[in-house]
Design a protein around this motif. Structure first.
Motif, PDB file in Angstrom:
ATOM      1  N   ILE A  50       0.828  -1.205   0.000  1.00  0.00           N
ATOM      2  CA  ILE A  50       0.000   0.000   0.000  1.00  0.00           C
ATOM      3  C   ILE A  50       0.859   1.251   0.000  1.00  0.00           C
ATOM      4  O   ILE A  50       0.525   2.250  -0.627  1.00  0.00           O
ATOM      5  N   SER A  51       2.011   1.198   0.685  1.00  0.00           N
ATOM      6  CA  SER A  51       2.760   2.419   0.934  1.00  0.00           C
ATOM      7  C   SER A  51       4.106   2.543   0.226  1.00  0.00           C
ATOM      8  O   SER A  51       4.647   3.633   0.137  1.00  0.00           O
ATOM      9  N   SER A  52       4.653   1.476  -0.288  1.00  0.00           N
ATOM     10  CA  SER A  52       5.992   1.524  -0.870  1.00  0.00           C
ATOM     11  C   SER A  52       5.972   1.976  -2.328  1.00  0.00           C
ATOM     12  O   SER A  52       5.057   1.634  -3.085  1.00  0.00           O
ATOM     13  N   ASP A  53       7.006   2.692  -2.732  1.00  0.00           N
ATOM     14  CA  ASP A  53       7.099   3.177  -4.110  1.00  0.00           C
ATOM     15  C   ASP A  53       7.365   2.060  -5.120  1.00  0.00           C
ATOM     16  O   ASP A  53       7.063   2.213  -6.294  1.00  0.00           O
ATOM     17  N   ASN A  54       7.936   0.937  -4.681  1.00  0.00           N
ATOM     18  CA  ASN A  54       8.256  -0.140  -5.617  1.00  0.00           C
ATOM     19  C   ASN A  54       7.253  -1.289  -5.537  1.00  0.00           C
ATOM     20  O   ASN A  54       7.536  -2.405  -5.954  1.00  0.00           O
ATOM     21  N   LYS A  55       6.068  -1.004  -4.997  1.00  0.00           N
ATOM     22  CA  LYS A  55       5.002  -1.992  -4.890  1.00  0.00           C
ATOM     23  C   LYS A  55       3.683  -1.334  -5.282  1.00  0.00           C
ATOM     24  O   LYS A  55       3.596  -0.111  -5.333  1.00  0.00           O
ATOM     25  N   MET A  56       2.671  -2.165  -5.531  1.00  0.00           N
ATOM     26  CA  MET A  56       1.350  -1.613  -5.849  1.00  0.00           C
ATOM     27  C   MET A  56       0.278  -2.603  -5.432  1.00  0.00           C
ATOM     28  O   MET A  56       0.545  -3.813  -5.384  1.00  0.00           O
ATOM     29  N   ALA A  57      -0.886  -2.095  -5.108  1.00  0.00           N
ATOM     30  CA  ALA A  57      -2.029  -2.937  -4.745  1.00  0.00           C
ATOM     31  C   ALA A  57      -3.313  -2.249  -5.190  1.00  0.00           C
ATOM     32  O   ALA A  57      -3.442  -1.026  -5.075  1.00  0.00           O
ATOM     33  N   TYR A  58      -4.238  -3.088  -5.688  1.00  0.00           N
ATOM     34  CA  TYR A  58      -5.540  -2.598  -6.123  1.00  0.00           C
ATOM     35  C   TYR A  58      -6.617  -3.529  -5.592  1.00  0.00           C
ATOM     36  O   TYR A  58      -6.375  -4.720  -5.396  1.00  0.00           O
ATOM     37  N   VAL A  59      -7.792  -2.976  -5.370  1.00  0.00           N
ATOM     38  CA  VAL A  59      -8.946  -3.776  -4.973  1.00  0.00           C
ATOM     39  C   VAL A  59     -10.108  -3.443  -5.908  1.00  0.00           C
ATOM     40  O   VAL A  59     -10.196  -2.341  -6.449  1.00  0.00           O
ATOM     41  N   THR A  60     -10.970  -4.430  -6.083  1.00  0.00           N
ATOM     42  CA  THR A  60     -12.234  -4.220  -6.776  1.00  0.00           C
ATOM     43  C   THR A  60     -13.308  -4.311  -5.712  1.00  0.00           C
ATOM     44  O   THR A  60     -13.292  -5.231  -4.883  1.00  0.00           O
ATOM     45  N   GLU A  61     -14.214  -3.335  -5.720  1.00  0.00           N
ATOM     46  CA  GLU A  61     -15.271  -3.326  -4.714  1.00  0.00           C
ATOM     47  C   GLU A  61     -16.595  -2.944  -5.338  1.00  0.00           C
ATOM     48  O   GLU A  61     -16.648  -2.347  -6.406  1.00  0.00           O
TER      49      GLU A  61
END
Length: 185
Positions: A50-61
């Motif tokens: 959620i917070s790192s520049d070299n990571k990513m996360a997405y949710v579908t709701e």
């Protein structure tokens, strides 16, 4: 029901940890004997998506109820950082990856069983691909157990090419797939 894909936020952490614990499509549960400290470290690892520049996360709701029904998270890595850790790199050519060595590795993808086969996984993978392109990352990598034929078929339909089949960190046969962004793998 109107669905929306959005970037994961801090209030999504429990959901992201939960989908990782579910670990569907995986033969072994390496988390079975974890200590409280191991669980805390794992939660912190997932929070970094959620917070790192070299990571990513997405949710579908569901836009109305805000019920989360799918999620994905991925790392931006460099080939040199995984060559010693990932056994498959002893048998495949790193030339399969972009010349600069950067690639996006999908760590987790989960869709609620009631919403599967509706394109949500494809939408989430596309969102990761779009973000990777925005960050000038040239490829996306993913893997699954070889018995998950539907997952392999989905990835191939999305333009991923199989680059490895065999054990990775244990004796379970897995399939690694790579999609070059802006061209075929």
């Amino acid at each position: 029901m109107m669905l929306r894909v959005r970037k994961a936020e801090e209030h999504d952490l429990n959901f992201l940890v939960w989908i990782d614990i579910k670990d569907e499509g995986v033969s072994s549960s390496y988390m079975a004997n974890w200590t409280d400290e191991a669980w805390a470290a794992h939660r912190a690892q997932i929070a970094a998506y959620i917070s790192s520049d070299n990571k990513m996360a997405y949710v579908t709701e569901d836009a109305h109820s805000q019920r989360r029904i799918a999620g994905i998270y991925a790392d931006i890595l460099h080939v040199r950082d995984v060559v010693g850790r990932w056994r498959m790199f002893q048998t495949i050519s790193t030339d399969l990856f972009p010349a600069d060595g950067r690639f996006c590795a999908i760590f987790q993808l989960w869709v609620d069983p009631a919403y599967r086969r509706q394109g949500l996984g494809s939408q989430l993978k596309q969102r990761v691909a779009d973000e990777a392109v925005r960050r000038q990352v040239g490829a996306i990598y993913t893997h699954t157990e070889a018995v998950n034929e539907h997952v392999i078929a989905l990835n191939k339909k999305l333009g991923y090419a199989e680059i490895y089949r065999g054990p990775m960190w244990d004796d379970i046969e897995r399939v690694a797939l790579l999609k070059r962004l802006g061209g075929a793998a």
